[in-house]
Design a protein around this motif. Structure first.
Motif, PDB file in Angstrom:
ATOM      1  N   LYS A  44       0.804  -1.221   0.000  1.00  0.00           N
ATOM      2  CA  LYS A  44       0.000   0.000   0.000  1.00  0.00           C
ATOM      3  C   LYS A  44       0.838   1.273   0.000  1.00  0.00           C
ATOM      4  N   GLY A  45       2.150   1.102  -0.058  1.00  0.00           N
ATOM      5  CA  GLY A  45       2.999   2.282  -0.147  1.00  0.00           C
ATOM      6  C   GLY A  45       3.647   2.653   1.175  1.00  0.00           C
ATOM      7  N   TYR A  46       4.281   3.816   1.178  1.00  0.00           N
ATOM      8  CA  TYR A  46       5.064   4.265   2.324  1.00  0.00           C
ATOM      9  C   TYR A  46       4.676   5.682   2.737  1.00  0.00           C
ATOM     10  N   ARG A  47       4.892   5.959   4.013  1.00  0.00           N
ATOM     11  CA  ARG A  47       4.785   7.317   4.536  1.00  0.00           C
ATOM     12  C   ARG A  47       6.178   7.776   4.917  1.00  0.00           C
ATOM     13  N   TYR A  48       6.590   8.912   4.374  1.00  0.00           N
ATOM     14  CA  TYR A  48       7.950   9.388   4.600  1.00  0.00           C
ATOM     15  C   TYR A  48       7.959  10.537   5.598  1.00  0.00           C
ATOM     16  N   GLY A  49       8.890  10.455   6.529  1.00  0.00           N
ATOM     17  CA  GLY A  49       9.047  11.530   7.505  1.00  0.00           C
ATOM     18  C   GLY A  49      10.474  11.546   8.028  1.00  0.00           C
ATOM     19  N   LYS A  50      10.865  12.640   8.641  1.00  0.00           N
ATOM     20  CA  LYS A  50      12.208  12.780   9.195  1.00  0.00           C
ATOM     21  C   LYS A  50      12.178  12.673  10.716  1.00  0.00           C
ATOM     22  N   VAL A  51      13.194  12.044  11.264  1.00  0.00           N
ATOM     23  CA  VAL A  51      13.349  11.989  12.720  1.00  0.00           C
ATOM     24  C   VAL A  51      13.768  13.388  13.185  1.00  0.00           C
ATOM     25  N   PRO A  52      13.075  13.952  14.168  1.00  0.00           N
ATOM     26  CA  PRO A  52      13.402  15.324  14.595  1.00  0.00           C
ATOM     27  C   PRO A  52      14.786  15.408  15.229  1.00  0.00           C
ATOM     28  N   THR A  53      15.303  16.611  15.268  1.00  0.00           N
ATOM     29  CA  THR A  53      16.619  16.859  15.856  1.00  0.00           C
ATOM     30  C   THR A  53      16.470  17.143  17.344  1.00  0.00           C
ATOM     31  N   PRO A  54      17.300  16.541  18.197  1.00  0.00           N
ATOM     32  CA  PRO A  54      17.236  16.835  19.640  1.00  0.00           C
ATOM     33  C   PRO A  54      17.504  18.308  19.917  1.00  0.00           C
ATOM     34  N   ASN A  55      16.776  18.833  20.873  1.00  0.00           N
ATOM     35  CA  ASN A  55      16.937  20.233  21.276  1.00  0.00           C
ATOM     36  C   ASN A  55      17.782  20.277  22.545  1.00  0.00           C
TER      37      ASN A  55
ATOM     38  N   ASP B  34      -1.172   6.328   8.686  1.00  0.00           N
ATOM     39  CA  ASP B  34      -1.980   5.495   7.810  1.00  0.00           C
ATOM     40  C   ASP B  34      -1.528   4.053   8.031  1.00  0.00           C
ATOM     41  N   TRP B  35      -2.368   3.254   8.669  1.00  0.00           N
ATOM     42  CA  TRP B  35      -1.963   1.912   9.089  1.00  0.00           C
ATOM     43  C   TRP B  35      -1.745   0.966   7.925  1.00  0.00           C
ATOM     44  N   ASP B  36      -2.246   1.309   6.736  1.00  0.00           N
ATOM     45  CA  ASP B  36      -2.024   0.459   5.568  1.00  0.00           C
ATOM     46  C   ASP B  36      -0.637   0.650   4.975  1.00  0.00           C
ATOM     47  N   LYS B  37      -0.007   1.760   5.277  1.00  0.00           N
ATOM     48  CA  LYS B  37       1.286   2.082   4.681  1.00  0.00           C
ATOM     49  C   LYS B  37       2.419   1.804   5.666  1.00  0.00           C
ATOM     50  N   THR B  38       3.566   1.478   5.116  1.00  0.00           N
ATOM     51  CA  THR B  38       4.775   1.286   5.922  1.00  0.00           C
ATOM     52  C   THR B  38       5.433   2.641   6.147  1.00  0.00           C
ATOM     53  N   THR B  39       5.854   2.874   7.376  1.00  0.00           N
ATOM     54  CA  THR B  39       6.465   4.153   7.713  1.00  0.00           C
ATOM     55  C   THR B  39       7.958   4.119   7.401  1.00  0.00           C
ATOM     56  N   VAL B  40       8.441   5.179   6.763  1.00  0.00           N
ATOM     57  CA  VAL B  40       9.858   5.317   6.438  1.00  0.00           C
ATOM     58  C   VAL B  40      10.424   6.482   7.239  1.00  0.00           C
ATOM     59  N   TYR B  41      11.452   6.190   8.017  1.00  0.00           N
ATOM     60  CA  TYR B  41      12.088   7.189   8.869  1.00  0.00           C
ATOM     61  C   TYR B  41      13.411   7.628   8.235  1.00  0.00           C
ATOM     62  N   GLN B  42      13.653   8.924   8.251  1.00  0.00           N
ATOM     63  CA  GLN B  42      14.929   9.446   7.763  1.00  0.00           C
ATOM     64  C   GLN B  42      15.691  10.070   8.922  1.00  0.00           C
ATOM     65  N   ILE B  43      16.928   9.595   9.111  1.00  0.00           N
ATOM     66  CA  ILE B  43      17.781  10.123  10.169  1.00  0.00           C
ATOM     67  C   ILE B  43      19.200  10.205   9.627  1.00  0.00           C
TER      68      ILE B  43
ATOM     69  N   LYS C  28      19.827   9.089   6.163  1.00  0.00           N
ATOM     70  CA  LYS C  28      19.656   7.663   5.903  1.00  0.00           C
ATOM     71  C   LYS C  28      18.200   7.304   6.184  1.00  0.00           C
ATOM     72  N   LYS C  29      17.701   6.303   5.447  1.00  0.00           N
ATOM     73  CA  LYS C  29      16.304   5.909   5.608  1.00  0.00           C
ATOM     74  C   LYS C  29      16.211   4.455   6.040  1.00  0.00           C
ATOM     75  N   PHE C  30      15.169   4.148   6.812  1.00  0.00           N
ATOM     76  CA  PHE C  30      14.811   2.763   7.104  1.00  0.00           C
ATOM     77  C   PHE C  30      13.297   2.677   7.195  1.00  0.00           C
ATOM     78  N   ALA C  31      12.764   1.546   6.744  1.00  0.00           N
ATOM     79  CA  ALA C  31      11.319   1.316   6.757  1.00  0.00           C
ATOM     80  C   ALA C  31      10.966   0.375   7.894  1.00  0.00           C
ATOM     81  N   GLU C  32       9.909   0.691   8.616  1.00  0.00           N
ATOM     82  CA  GLU C  32       9.513  -0.126   9.762  1.00  0.00           C
ATOM     83  C   GLU C  32       8.034   0.063  10.047  1.00  0.00           C
TER      84      GLU C  32
END
Length: 765
Positions: A319-330, A621-630, A633-637
């Protein structure tokens, strides 16, 4: 688990695209029909295929990166005439494919293999057709380019003239000019052919659906009998409603209506010249056979065929992917999740003073001092023994890397050998300097740790004492969800707040012990940590001490609420550690870095909400796999990200990661998830029984766990530090064998009972 994941490494493909594009473009794999490149926003979107053909993927990546490099976005968007757009597509593909192949010769093989794979599945609609007689010049050019000139074409003299012009184009402007010229010429050819008596039976006219309706119907029936050609023979504006992989990032082309349904050409008003041409009587290809109102568009049918066929490659279950970035620590004061050891010690002391009115602090402090000193004294011999082992292992590693060299000075003892040996010089053994070690430890301060927390703290103190003795730079942190002035309705302050970033919770990461402390402060920090562990041990495990100490212990002044046990923000802590680790390594020039976790499980599941530009959130979106960028670099989980974060930290910062997992009870189902790979059911339970035996014997067992170099399961019930006092041992006969047995028991108890230290020393030396 029996089965291994053999899916394609999308991160590798993303890196390939970035290298080819010679820029840090954004790569996204998603549930789209075709590959596309958004030239404006520099986003390359690739489809998700059922078959993981590396050559097809690499061919598409190289092709779209060529568009990113050499196709101008504005000029491409300005082409609205669907016929002209089709011709420009083919000629521009020819131009940019030649450029990318010349710049990166390694992709030529991908183009060849990729075309062969797709051609065997009739993706270009050429099965059952004569490539020399059944196609117009635009499709011959397309097939010639896509096949890298490996198809047996026999070009007519006029065709060769067009090929020379195609090969001569240098810029997109040249492409546009040539496409207009070729399209006008092809229209004239169709009009001339319309005057011939065999027009409706001509194979080219049938292929391009330029005959009348009745003949078209008969032709479709006949082609159906040939097998797999009906898709290619029905090329009309339906193909425009699908983004072929050449329509990179074009939304306008996708929105065009089906010209056969509305009975009106969409290209009539493209330019003033075209308007003038259309004012007179409609041409044959524009109005259809017999002068009817059905439009006939001249387009590259091999391109349209690819678009229709490419859908069969797509993984419709994904069903596809959701792309987002891991936030930066403050790390700003007052906002960061990080609490310094100075703040922590001040908070603890202030709370202690405040509790004077409720508890007999002096009585409890006396008890705490005695208990802590007794514990430290009991561990001195063991720690010193391990220090010796560490230095020995370091020396052994150094000698393994030692080399010998001649000094150039004659060795008098070897002079008698000069007649038959050249080796008469003194030798020098060169031992390289040892590596600079560094440690960073992370302690789980969550509610589930309550019944083993005190014993875990004792093991942590042993680790710290070891680092202090061998003079290794170290930092110790513990994490909890509890924090000062907690307000769930207020925006989070622990993270950056940019659009496109995942939303993580605030938490508390306490830097409780550090090599930067002097001896007095370090002793105070360890004793405070000891007090906190003992407080929760008494509170949650309901253990009762001897009568003489019971009342003193009951006067404990407790701890402030911001350091209570909470849930498990392990993932949030790892994101902070990912920033702190490289800073620590650089500052102290660490060559061998070890990161240690002491926890009883994975972290909280991430919320997966993505922050929007208006300050709101895009929910998961529970149908899609989440992709994290840090760190780019990216990883899907789809589930928890603890394992992926650990893998990233290890690879990104060259860190040796050791995990200690505390098991509350040694039960079969508690061990089952740590078995790793197994052949069958029998093999699985054989490994579980082996783990149980080792836990019973050594109180710890090493197992495989993704993300860790070494992962140890500890028996939570047997983590107490035990000491064997030889002075109190009963000697019956005084024989040598009896003394040997007593001494061996002494050493075994000293080492085995210190589970963490014993396993730890084997990995860090």
């Amino acid at each position: 688990m029996i089965k291994k994941d053999n899916t394609m490494n999308l991160e590798v493909k993303s890196n390939l695209a970035k290298l080819l594009a010679t820029e840090n473009i954004t790569i996204q794999h998603n549930a789209v029909k075709t590959a596309s490149f958004d030239v404006k926003n520099r986003v390359l979107t690739l489809p998700i295929f059922k078959q993981k053909s590396g050559d097809v993927y690499d061919m598409l990546i190289a092709h779209e990166c060529a568009h990113a490099l050499w196709t101008p976005y504005e000029e491409w968007q300005g082409i609205t005439n669907s016929e002209l757009r089709s011709y420009v597509n083919v000629i521009e593909d020819t131009r940019i494919d030649k450029l990318i192949q010349a710049k990166y010769p390694g992709v030529v093989k991908n183009y060849e293999n990729g075309f062969d794979i797709l051609e065997k599945q009739n993706f270009f609609g050429i099965n059952g057709r004569d490539i020399n007689k059944d196609f117009m010049i635009i499709d011959k050019i397309n097939l010639r380019s896509k096949s890298l000139n490996r198809l047996p074409f026999m070009f007519a003299p006029k065709d060769k003239e067009w090929l020379v012009k195609v090969d001569a184009v240098k810029t997109f402007k040249d492409v546009l000019t040539l496409a207009k010229e070729m399209l006008d010429w092809q229209k004239d050819q169709v009009d001339k052919m319309a005057k011939l008596p065999d027009f409706h039976t001509n194979s080219v006219i049938k292929n391009y659906d330029l005959g009348d309706d009745e003949d078209d119907f008969d032709d479709e029936d006949s082609i159906d009998g040939q097998g797999d050609n009906s898709d290619a023979d029905q090329n009309d504006d339906d193909a425009d409603e699908k983004n072929d992989f050449n329509n990179f990032g074009d939304e306008e082309a996708d929105d065009q209506k089906d010209t056969k349904q509305n009975g009106k050409s969409q290209s009539d008003d493209n330019t003033k010249d075209e308007e003038e041409e259309n004012k007179g009587e409609a041409t044959h290809h524009a109005k259809g056979a017999g002068g009817d109102d059905k439009p006939r568009l001249l387009k590259a049918i091999t391109d349209d065929s690819f678009t229709q066929k490419s859908e069969s490659l797509l993984d419709d279950k994904n069903k596809g992917y959701r792309y987002g970035k891991v936030p930066t620590p403050n790390f700003k004061d007052g906002e960061s999740a990080l609490t310094s050891y100075k703040t922590w010690l001040k908070d603890m002391n202030d709370y202690r003073i405040k509790q004077r009115q409720y508890s007999n602090i002096a009585k409890y402090d006396t008890y705490l001092d005695n208990s802590y000193k007794k514990f430290m004294n009991e561990n001195k011999k063991t720690v010193m023994y391990l220090v010796k082992e560490f230095e020995m292992k370091k020396s052994a590693q150094a000698y393994k890397r030692a080399s010998q060299d001649k000094t150039g000075i004659i060795d008098p003892l070897k002079l008698p050998q000069y007649k038959y040996s050249d080796d008469i010089f003194k030798k020098l053994t060169i031992i390289p300097d040892g590596k600079n070690h560094g440690m960073m430890m992370l302690l789980d301060w969550s509610g589930s740790m309550a019944d083993v927390l005190f014993d875990t703290v004792k093991q942590l103190i042993n680790l710290v004492e070891f680092c202090r003795k061998v003079n290794i730079p170290y930092e110790v942190y513990f994490f909890t969800s509890e924090r000062k002035n907690k307000d769930y309705d207020s925006p989070t302050t622990s993270w950056s707040r940019k659009a496109g970033e995942f939303m993580f919770e605030d938490f508390n990461l306490v830097n409780c012990v550090s090599h930067r402390m002097n001896k007095k402060v370090a002793d105070l920090a360890l004793k405070t940590l000891y007090h906190m562990g003992m407080y929760f041990d008494n509170r949650y495990t309901r253990k009762y001490v001897e009568s003489e100490d019971y009342y003193a212990q009951s006067e404990s002044w407790g701890i402030p609420s911001e350091y209570y046990l909470g849930n498990t923000p392990l993932n949030e802590s790892l994101i902070y550690i990912n920033t702190l680790l490289p800073m620590f390594k650089k500052k102290y020039d660490i060559e061998k870095m070890t990161f240690i976790t002491l926890t009883d499980g994975s972290g909280n599941y991430p919320r997966c909400d993505i922050r929007t530009s208006d300050g709101g959130k895009e929910e998961k979106d529970w149908d899609k796999t989440t992709v994290y960028q840090i760190d780019n670099k990216k990883f899907a989980e789809r589930g928890n990200i603890t394992e992926q974060l650990l893998k990233h930290i290890k690879k990104q910062h060259d860190v040796n990661i050791i995990g200690f997992y505390i098991i509350k009870r040694v039960r079969r189902w508690d061990l089952e998830k740590h078995v790793g790979e197994y052949k069958d059911y029998y093999d699985k339970y054989k490994k579980i029984d082996s783990m149980r035996k080792e836990l019973t014997k050594n109180k710890a067992v090493a197992c495989d766990s993704e993300g860790y170099d070494k992962y140890f399961l500890l028996d939570g019930k047997k983590m107490k530090v035990e000491n064997f006092d030889m002075s109190g041992a009963e000697v019956k006969k005084g024989t040598a064998s009896e003394l040997k047995r007593i001494f061996g028991k002494s050493m075994a108890n000293r080492l085995v009972s210190r589970v963490v230290l014993n396993k730890f020393i084997q990995e860090v030396a």
